[in-house]
Design a protein around this motif. Structure first.
Motif, PDB file in Angstrom:
ATOM      1  N   LEU A  98       0.874  -1.180   0.000  1.00 50.90           N
ATOM      2  CA  LEU A  98       0.000   0.000   0.000  1.00 50.90           C
ATOM      3  C   LEU A  98       0.903   1.220   0.000  1.00 50.90           C
ATOM      4  O   LEU A  98       1.963   1.222   0.649  1.00 50.90           O
ATOM      5  CB  LEU A  98      -0.871   0.028   1.248  1.00 50.90           C
ATOM      6  CG  LEU A  98      -2.148  -0.795   1.251  1.00 50.90           C
ATOM      7  CD1 LEU A  98      -2.843  -0.655   2.599  1.00 50.90           C
ATOM      8  CD2 LEU A  98      -3.093  -0.387   0.122  1.00 50.90           C
ATOM      9  N   LEU A  99       0.482   2.242  -0.725  1.00 53.16           N
ATOM     10  CA  LEU A  99       1.246   3.496  -0.787  1.00 53.16           C
ATOM     11  C   LEU A  99       0.470   4.590  -0.063  1.00 53.16           C
ATOM     12  O   LEU A  99      -0.766   4.600  -0.053  1.00 53.16           O
ATOM     13  CB  LEU A  99       1.484   3.895  -2.251  1.00 53.16           C
ATOM     14  CG  LEU A  99       2.138   2.830  -3.142  1.00 53.16           C
ATOM     15  CD1 LEU A  99       2.352   3.390  -4.548  1.00 53.16           C
ATOM     16  CD2 LEU A  99       3.460   2.345  -2.560  1.00 53.16           C
ATOM     17  N   ASN A 100       1.212   5.524   0.508  1.00 51.74           N
ATOM     18  CA  ASN A 100       0.562   6.617   1.224  1.00 51.74           C
ATOM     19  C   ASN A 100       0.001   7.668   0.266  1.00 51.74           C
ATOM     20  O   ASN A 100       0.464   7.801  -0.882  1.00 51.74           O
ATOM     21  CB  ASN A 100       1.565   7.289   2.169  1.00 51.74           C
ATOM     22  CG  ASN A 100       0.885   8.239   3.131  1.00 51.74           C
ATOM     23  OD1 ASN A 100      -0.238   8.014   3.552  1.00 51.74           O
ATOM     24  ND2 ASN A 100       1.564   9.320   3.476  1.00 51.74           N
ATOM     25  N   ASP A 101      -1.004   8.366   0.708  1.00 53.18           N
ATOM     26  CA  ASP A 101      -1.485   9.582   0.038  1.00 53.18           C
ATOM     27  C   ASP A 101      -2.055  10.466   1.133  1.00 53.18           C
ATOM     28  O   ASP A 101      -2.133  10.052   2.292  1.00 53.18           O
ATOM     29  CB  ASP A 101      -2.545   9.234  -1.028  1.00 53.18           C
ATOM     30  CG  ASP A 101      -3.803   8.669  -0.401  1.00 53.18           C
ATOM     31  OD1 ASP A 101      -4.564   9.439   0.221  1.00 53.18           O
ATOM     32  OD2 ASP A 101      -4.034   7.448  -0.512  1.00 53.18           O
ATOM     33  N   ASP A 102      -2.420  11.690   0.761  1.00 51.12           N
ATOM     34  CA  ASP A 102      -2.855  12.653   1.784  1.00 51.12           C
ATOM     35  C   ASP A 102      -4.356  12.636   2.048  1.00 51.12           C
ATOM     36  O   ASP A 102      -4.835  13.358   2.927  1.00 51.12           O
ATOM     37  CB  ASP A 102      -2.468  14.082   1.366  1.00 51.12           C
ATOM     38  CG  ASP A 102      -0.961  14.280   1.388  1.00 51.12           C
ATOM     39  OD1 ASP A 102      -0.273  13.515   2.107  1.00 51.12           O
ATOM     40  OD2 ASP A 102      -0.471  15.191   0.680  1.00 51.12           O
TER      41      ASP A 102
ATOM     42  N   THR B  22      -6.824   9.570   1.554  1.00 53.80           N
ATOM     43  CA  THR B  22      -7.577   8.371   1.971  1.00 53.80           C
ATOM     44  C   THR B  22      -7.675   8.339   3.502  1.00 53.80           C
ATOM     45  O   THR B  22      -6.658   8.458   4.188  1.00 53.80           O
ATOM     46  CB  THR B  22      -6.883   7.090   1.458  1.00 53.80           C
ATOM     47  OG1 THR B  22      -6.731   7.184   0.046  1.00 53.80           O
ATOM     48  CG2 THR B  22      -7.684   5.848   1.813  1.00 53.80           C
ATOM     49  N   PRO B  23      -8.889   8.186   4.036  1.00 53.71           N
ATOM     50  CA  PRO B  23      -9.025   8.148   5.502  1.00 53.71           C
ATOM     51  C   PRO B  23      -8.310   6.931   6.099  1.00 53.71           C
ATOM     52  O   PRO B  23      -8.329   5.848   5.520  1.00 53.71           O
ATOM     53  CB  PRO B  23     -10.541   8.040   5.717  1.00 53.71           C
ATOM     54  CG  PRO B  23     -11.165   8.464   4.429  1.00 53.71           C
ATOM     55  CD  PRO B  23     -10.193   8.112   3.348  1.00 53.71           C
ATOM     56  N   MET B  24      -7.710   7.160   7.258  1.00 51.88           N
ATOM     57  CA  MET B  24      -6.996   6.070   7.949  1.00 51.88           C
ATOM     58  C   MET B  24      -7.909   4.873   8.202  1.00 51.88           C
ATOM     59  O   MET B  24      -7.491   3.724   8.059  1.00 51.88           O
ATOM     60  CB  MET B  24      -6.431   6.585   9.271  1.00 51.88           C
ATOM     61  CG  MET B  24      -5.287   7.563   9.091  1.00 51.88           C
ATOM     62  SD  MET B  24      -4.607   8.034  10.691  1.00 51.88           S
ATOM     63  CE  MET B  24      -3.189   8.995  10.173  1.00 51.88           C
TER      64      MET B  24
ATOM     65  N   VAL C 162      -8.236   2.588   5.212  1.00 52.30           N
ATOM     66  CA  VAL C 162      -7.046   1.745   4.992  1.00 52.30           C
ATOM     67  C   VAL C 162      -7.060   0.566   5.974  1.00 52.30           C
ATOM     68  O   VAL C 162      -6.782  -0.580   5.593  1.00 52.30           O
ATOM     69  CB  VAL C 162      -5.743   2.575   5.124  1.00 52.30           C
ATOM     70  CG1 VAL C 162      -4.521   1.695   4.927  1.00 52.30           C
ATOM     71  CG2 VAL C 162      -5.744   3.730   4.129  1.00 52.30           C
TER      72      VAL C 162
ATOM     73  N   MET D 141      -1.119   0.318   8.592  1.00 53.78           N
ATOM     74  CA  MET D 141      -1.601   1.614   8.094  1.00 53.78           C
ATOM     75  C   MET D 141      -0.677   2.746   8.562  1.00 53.78           C
ATOM     76  O   MET D 141      -0.313   3.635   7.776  1.00 53.78           O
ATOM     77  CB  MET D 141      -3.043   1.836   8.566  1.00 53.78           C
ATOM     78  CG  MET D 141      -3.677   3.121   8.081  1.00 53.78           C
ATOM     79  SD  MET D 141      -3.215   4.570   9.047  1.00 53.78           S
ATOM     80  CE  MET D 141      -3.972   4.182  10.625  1.00 53.78           C
TER      81      MET D 141
ATOM     82  N   VAL E 142       2.573   2.805   6.679  1.00 54.31           N
ATOM     83  CA  VAL E 142       2.412   3.431   5.361  1.00 54.31           C
ATOM     84  C   VAL E 142       2.324   4.950   5.525  1.00 54.31           C
ATOM     85  O   VAL E 142       2.983   5.704   4.789  1.00 54.31           O
ATOM     86  CB  VAL E 142       1.148   2.901   4.637  1.00 54.31           C
ATOM     87  CG1 VAL E 142       1.000   3.560   3.273  1.00 54.31           C
ATOM     88  CG2 VAL E 142       1.194   1.386   4.493  1.00 54.31           C
ATOM     89  N   HIS E 143       1.535   5.372   6.493  1.00 55.63           N
ATOM     90  CA  HIS E 143       1.333   6.808   6.733  1.00 55.63           C
ATOM     91  C   HIS E 143       2.665   7.506   7.044  1.00 55.63           C
ATOM     92  O   HIS E 143       2.923   8.620   6.572  1.00 55.63           O
ATOM     93  CB  HIS E 143       0.351   6.981   7.893  1.00 55.63           C
ATOM     94  CG  HIS E 143       0.078   8.391   8.282  1.00 55.63           C
ATOM     95  ND1 HIS E 143      -0.605   9.276   7.462  1.00 55.63           N
ATOM     96  CD2 HIS E 143       0.389   9.087   9.411  1.00 55.63           C
ATOM     97  CE1 HIS E 143      -0.697  10.456   8.075  1.00 55.63           C
ATOM     98  NE2 HIS E 143      -0.100  10.362   9.254  1.00 55.63           N
TER      99      HIS E 143
ATOM    100  N   LEU F 119      -6.330   5.875  -2.927  1.00 51.86           N
ATOM    101  CA  LEU F 119      -5.444   4.836  -2.393  1.00 51.86           C
ATOM    102  C   LEU F 119      -4.782   4.036  -3.521  1.00 51.86           C
ATOM    103  O   LEU F 119      -5.461   3.569  -4.432  1.00 51.86           O
ATOM    104  CB  LEU F 119      -6.259   3.897  -1.494  1.00 51.86           C
ATOM    105  CG  LEU F 119      -5.476   2.767  -0.814  1.00 51.86           C
ATOM    106  CD1 LEU F 119      -4.433   3.327   0.141  1.00 51.86           C
ATOM    107  CD2 LEU F 119      -6.441   1.848  -0.082  1.00 51.86           C
TER     108      LEU F 119
HETATM  109  N1  TYC Z   1      -2.038   9.564   4.967  1.00 50.59           N
HETATM  110  C1  TYC Z   1      -3.445   9.268   5.101  1.00 50.59           C
HETATM  111  C2  TYC Z   1      -4.099  10.309   6.027  1.00 50.59           C
HETATM  112  O1  TYC Z   1      -3.398  11.025   6.722  1.00 50.59           O
HETATM  113  C3  TYC Z   1      -3.692   7.874   5.647  1.00 50.59           C
HETATM  114  C4  TYC Z   1      -3.223   6.789   4.740  1.00 50.59           C
HETATM  115  C5  TYC Z   1      -2.550   5.692   5.272  1.00 50.59           C
HETATM  116  C6  TYC Z   1      -3.477   6.831   3.383  1.00 50.59           C
HETATM  117  C7  TYC Z   1      -2.119   4.663   4.457  1.00 50.59           C
HETATM  118  C8  TYC Z   1      -3.036   5.792   2.538  1.00 50.59           C
HETATM  119  O2  TYC Z   1      -1.997   3.677   2.292  1.00 50.59           O
HETATM  120  C9  TYC Z   1      -2.386   4.720   3.088  1.00 50.59           C
HETATM  121  N2  TYC Z   1      -5.417  10.339   6.019  1.00 50.59           N
END
Ligand code: TYC
Length: 119
Positions: free
Chosen positions: A45-49, A51-53, A56, A75, A78-79, A112
């Protein structure tokens, strides 16, 4: 041709025999492996700003059979680091998991990203 005695042990092939002048003595060689173990693939899984925790964590519980504790730990990994391993599978299973995650993320309009990588 040499004789084959049980399993893959070859005895008495020309290259694998010793001739002491009278009798040909068979020399056992290592078994010849006939099967290869299938390659394994990590699903990441890759992080992004955005997608809700909780989404994930749900994905990790639902598709990767993780406990809430393990799902939360992955999770957060990844975060914090940008990437985390959800599991390690054969090619087809990894491909299916990636497709399931991406489909659910798209249906819920989350960006995500989930990828697979040869181990
Ligand atoms: N970074 C996201 C947030 O702060 C949470 C997140 C975690 C998103 C892991 C993607 O694979 C992921 N809401």
């Amino acid at each position: 041709m040499g004789s084959q005695l049980g399993g893959n042990w070859y005895l008495g092939d020309e290259e694998n025999s010793v001739n002491n002048g009278q009798k040909t003595i068979a020399v056992a060689t290592k078994p010849v492996p006939k099967t290869k173990r299938p390659s394994k693939y990590k699903v990441l899984l890759l992080n992004d700003d955005y997608t809700p925790m909780e989404f994930v964590v749900y994905v990790l519980e639902q598709f990767f059979n993780k406990s809430i504790e393990d799902a939360t730990r992955i999770m957060l990994m990844v975060h914090q680091t940008g990437v985390g391993v959800c599991g390690i599978y054969t090619y087809e299973i990894a491909e299916t998991k990636v497709a399931q995650v991406l489909e659910l993320a798209q249906r819920n309009e989350h960006p995500l990203q989930c990828i697979m990588e040869k181990e």
